[in-house]
Design a protein around this motif. Sequence first.
Motif, PDB file in Angstrom:
ATOM      1  N   THR A 108      38.373   8.348  55.008  1.00  0.00           N
ATOM      2  CA  THR A 108      37.563   9.572  55.071  1.00  0.00           C
ATOM      3  C   THR A 108      36.093   9.227  54.892  1.00  0.00           C
ATOM      4  N   LEU A 109      35.807   8.362  53.926  1.00  0.00           N
ATOM      5  CA  LEU A 109      34.438   7.885  53.712  1.00  0.00           C
ATOM      6  C   LEU A 109      33.908   7.211  54.975  1.00  0.00           C
ATOM      7  N   ALA A 110      34.722   6.344  55.567  1.00  0.00           N
ATOM      8  CA  ALA A 110      34.318   5.635  56.776  1.00  0.00           C
ATOM      9  C   ALA A 110      34.109   6.594  57.949  1.00  0.00           C
ATOM     10  N   SER A 111      34.951   7.623  58.052  1.00  0.00           N
ATOM     11  CA  SER A 111      34.820   8.602  59.141  1.00  0.00           C
ATOM     12  C   SER A 111      33.504   9.364  59.040  1.00  0.00           C
ATOM     13  N   ALA A 112      33.175   9.795  57.817  1.00  0.00           N
ATOM     14  CA  ALA A 112      31.900  10.488  57.619  1.00  0.00           C
ATOM     15  C   ALA A 112      30.737   9.570  57.946  1.00  0.00           C
ATOM     16  N   ALA A 113      30.820   8.316  57.550  1.00  0.00           N
ATOM     17  CA  ALA A 113      29.741   7.363  57.825  1.00  0.00           C
ATOM     18  C   ALA A 113      29.529   7.182  59.325  1.00  0.00           C
ATOM     19  N   VAL A 114      30.616   7.144  60.088  1.00  0.00           N
ATOM     20  CA  VAL A 114      30.500   7.014  61.548  1.00  0.00           C
ATOM     21  C   VAL A 114      29.761   8.221  62.132  1.00  0.00           C
ATOM     22  N   LEU A 115      30.137   9.421  61.692  1.00  0.00           N
ATOM     23  CA  LEU A 115      29.498  10.624  62.237  1.00  0.00           C
ATOM     24  C   LEU A 115      28.031  10.705  61.831  1.00  0.00           C
ATOM     25  N   PHE A 116      27.725  10.362  60.598  1.00  0.00           N
ATOM     26  CA  PHE A 116      26.339  10.414  60.141  1.00  0.00           C
ATOM     27  C   PHE A 116      25.483   9.304  60.767  1.00  0.00           C
ATOM     28  N   GLN A 117      26.020   8.091  60.822  1.00  0.00           N
ATOM     29  CA  GLN A 117      25.204   6.949  61.239  1.00  0.00           C
ATOM     30  C   GLN A 117      25.160   6.747  62.746  1.00  0.00           C
ATOM     31  N   TYR A 118      26.293   6.934  63.417  1.00  0.00           N
ATOM     32  CA  TYR A 118      26.363   6.594  64.832  1.00  0.00           C
ATOM     33  C   TYR A 118      26.337   7.808  65.753  1.00  0.00           C
ATOM     34  N   LYS A 119      26.750   8.960  65.250  1.00  0.00           N
ATOM     35  CA  LYS A 119      26.660  10.190  66.038  1.00  0.00           C
ATOM     36  C   LYS A 119      25.457  11.022  65.621  1.00  0.00           C
ATOM     37  N   GLN A 120      24.699  10.522  64.624  1.00  0.00           N
ATOM     38  CA  GLN A 120      23.495  11.197  64.123  1.00  0.00           C
ATOM     39  C   GLN A 120      23.761  12.668  63.805  1.00  0.00           C
ATOM     40  N   ASN A 121      24.873  12.922  63.124  1.00  0.00           N
ATOM     41  CA  ASN A 121      25.205  14.300  62.781  1.00  0.00           C
ATOM     42  C   ASN A 121      24.108  14.910  61.928  1.00  0.00           C
ATOM     43  N   ILE A 122      23.717  16.119  62.262  1.00  0.00           N
ATOM     44  CA  ILE A 122      22.538  16.746  61.655  1.00  0.00           C
ATOM     45  C   ILE A 122      22.847  17.510  60.371  1.00  0.00           C
ATOM     46  N   ASN A 123      24.125  17.666  60.030  1.00  0.00           N
ATOM     47  CA  ASN A 123      24.498  18.470  58.867  1.00  0.00           C
ATOM     48  C   ASN A 123      24.492  17.632  57.589  1.00  0.00           C
ATOM     49  N   PRO A 124      24.083  18.228  56.468  1.00  0.00           N
ATOM     50  CA  PRO A 124      24.105  17.479  55.200  1.00  0.00           C
ATOM     51  C   PRO A 124      25.515  17.245  54.677  1.00  0.00           C
ATOM     52  N   THR A 125      26.441  18.145  55.063  1.00  0.00           N
ATOM     53  CA  THR A 125      27.838  18.048  54.624  1.00  0.00           C
ATOM     54  C   THR A 125      28.755  18.242  55.818  1.00  0.00           C
ATOM     55  N   LEU A 126      29.796  17.421  55.890  1.00  0.00           N
ATOM     56  CA  LEU A 126      30.826  17.564  56.910  1.00  0.00           C
ATOM     57  C   LEU A 126      32.134  17.969  56.239  1.00  0.00           C
ATOM     58  N   VAL A 127      32.904  18.794  56.918  1.00  0.00           N
ATOM     59  CA  VAL A 127      34.199  19.234  56.387  1.00  0.00           C
ATOM     60  C   VAL A 127      35.289  18.776  57.345  1.00  0.00           C
ATOM     61  N   PHE A 128      36.279  18.083  56.787  1.00  0.00           N
ATOM     62  CA  PHE A 128      37.416  17.627  57.579  1.00  0.00           C
ATOM     63  C   PHE A 128      38.642  18.456  57.216  1.00  0.00           C
ATOM     64  N   GLU A 129      39.317  18.968  58.236  1.00  0.00           N
ATOM     65  CA  GLU A 129      40.588  19.655  58.040  1.00  0.00           C
ATOM     66  C   GLU A 129      41.698  18.616  58.152  1.00  0.00           C
ATOM     67  N   THR A 130      42.494  18.496  57.081  1.00  0.00           N
ATOM     68  CA  THR A 130      43.476  17.424  56.980  1.00  0.00           C
ATOM     69  C   THR A 130      44.808  17.938  56.446  1.00  0.00           C
ATOM     70  N   ARG A 131      45.761  17.060  56.308  1.00  0.00           N
ATOM     71  CA  ARG A 131      47.049  17.391  55.698  1.00  0.00           C
ATOM     72  C   ARG A 131      46.891  17.776  54.226  1.00  0.00           C
ATOM     73  N   SER A 132      45.783  17.366  53.619  1.00  0.00           N
ATOM     74  CA  SER A 132      45.518  17.701  52.216  1.00  0.00           C
ATOM     75  C   SER A 132      44.482  18.810  52.084  1.00  0.00           C
ATOM     76  N   GLY A 133      44.378  19.638  53.098  1.00  0.00           N
ATOM     77  CA  GLY A 133      43.424  20.733  53.062  1.00  0.00           C
ATOM     78  C   GLY A 133      42.036  20.297  53.518  1.00  0.00           C
ATOM     79  N   GLU A 134      41.038  21.077  53.162  1.00  0.00           N
ATOM     80  CA  GLU A 134      39.669  20.780  53.555  1.00  0.00           C
ATOM     81  C   GLU A 134      39.054  19.747  52.616  1.00  0.00           C
ATOM     82  N   LEU A 135      38.483  18.716  53.197  1.00  0.00           N
ATOM     83  CA  LEU A 135      37.805  17.671  52.441  1.00  0.00           C
ATOM     84  C   LEU A 135      36.362  17.609  52.907  1.00  0.00           C
ATOM     85  N   ALA A 136      35.428  17.831  51.998  1.00  0.00           N
ATOM     86  CA  ALA A 136      34.000  17.820  52.338  1.00  0.00           C
ATOM     87  C   ALA A 136      33.390  16.478  51.942  1.00  0.00           C
ATOM     88  N   VAL A 137      32.480  15.990  52.774  1.00  0.00           N
ATOM     89  CA  VAL A 137      31.760  14.748  52.483  1.00  0.00           C
ATOM     90  C   VAL A 137      30.264  15.015  52.652  1.00  0.00           C
TER      91      VAL A 137
END
Length: 292
Positions: free
Chosen positions: A83-112
Amino acid sequence: MEIPVYTLDAFTNSPFKGNPAAVCPLIRELSDDLYQKIAVEMNLSETAFITRINQSDDFTKGSRFHLRWFTPATEVNLCGHATLASAAVLFQYKQNINPTLVFETRSGELAVTRKGEGYVMDFPLNPPTQEVQWSDKHIQTIDIIKAAVGNHPVQDVYLSSNTEKLLVRLADSCDRSVLTSLKVDPVTLQSSERSGRVKGLILTIKGSPNCQPGYDFYSRYFAPWYGIPEDPVTGSAHTVLGSYWSKKLGKKKMLAYQCSSRGGELELEVRDDGRINIAGQAVTVLQGSITL
């Protein structure tokens, strides 16, 4: 078809330390069979697949995504380092503009959330329950402990039934060298527990908070039941460890170190709302594409 893939070492700022995870941001969903085959091919403890929830979103502007994790053997319900690595990819390589990302997963919503050089993950807390009579009630628990620690003295045994993780605390007379020197055979470990109660084993000892950098506790984690002989640094295990050590130490904020051969550091904060913040860094070691 070309599928982008990144390999990042999580819970470290140095290549070849921490826990490597493969991350694939996908334009569209793939079949479960293909997810599993890619995870087998990558042959890391976890391969993460990110997909868009809304097709009108992209990886740069979207703030919510689906996230799934696969070991080489199966899909899992919760994974911290991927999950940490996924957020890093979106922030670093996709230049995601949001301060927080939310992932919908088997364990519910996980924010990074980005924080300095690293990231903070908002994860569920999984308080374990003490196995009060573990020494004479749960014969299989005895077997798994003996398979892991031999004759070293054990102080506590707790089970997180929600995550199927068994926490074994070595006595305070054992120092970090005892934990790091344990030779745990994954075949013996897996054969010692076949009831389904336990799918992961956490070994832990009290840390040395007065010695720099001041680790509150140390741990190692084994999950041969999921095809992972030893996981280098495990975020999901710290949803159990964080709860246990917070109560034992009387602390909300803790610094933890997982003593695998690669090693990794996690900053923890047990929250009053029954969740835990797990913070760490990640470094990229590979970028490429999978051709199908």
